[in-house]
Design an enzyme around this catalytic site. Structure first.
Site: not given
Length: 112
Positions: A69-71, A98
Site C-alpha cells: 500500500h501507499c497513499h 492508506i
C-alpha cells in the site's frame, strides 16, 4: 497467475486478513515522512525508491501473501507489478491506499 490472488485487494479484505490466522506481509512503499504521519499497525516500510536495493529483504516472504500500500494506490500498484515480474506471485495492491484505510476501516489513522 492464480485467481486466488487478484492484483488488487480492497481494504475490507485486508482487515479480514489481519483478523484471520493467515500470515501475510503488509508492505508500505510511501516515504519515511509519510510513514511518520500515518501508518497501519504491523506494516513494514520499504519506500518505493529503495525497493531495488532492498528487494532481498522480501525474499523470505516470496511464497506468502504480500499486500502493498501507499497513499492512494498508484505507487503501490507499480511496486505490485514489479514484484510480480520478479516472481512474487502472491503480491497484491491495496486499492485506495492508506487514504481508503482511514476512511473505511480506522479513522484513528490520520489523513493527509
Amino acid at each position: 497467475m492464480s485467481q486466488e490472488f487478484p492484483i488488487e485487494i480492497d481494504v475490507q479484505t485486508v482487515k479480514q486478513l489481519q483478523q484471520s490466522d493467515e500470515s501475510f506481509l503488509l508492505l508500505d512503499v510511501r516515504q519515511d515522512e509519510e510513514f511518520g504521519k500515518a501508518k497501519i499497525d504491523g506494516s513494514v516500510l520499504i519506500p518505493m525508491g529503495e525497493l531495488r536495493e532492498r528487494i532481498d529483504e522480501l525474499d523470505p516472504h516470496k511464497n506468502q501473501r504480500i499486500v502493498v500500500h501507499c497513499h492512494h494506490g498508484g505507487r503501490s500498484m507499480q511496486v505490485t507489478q514489479a514484484l510480480r515480474s520478479h516472481g512474487f506471485e502472491k503480491v497484491q495492491n491495496m486499492a485506495g491506499g492508506i487514504e481508503a484505510w482511514s476512511l473505511e476501516i480506522d479513522d484513528s489513522v490520520p489523513r493527509y
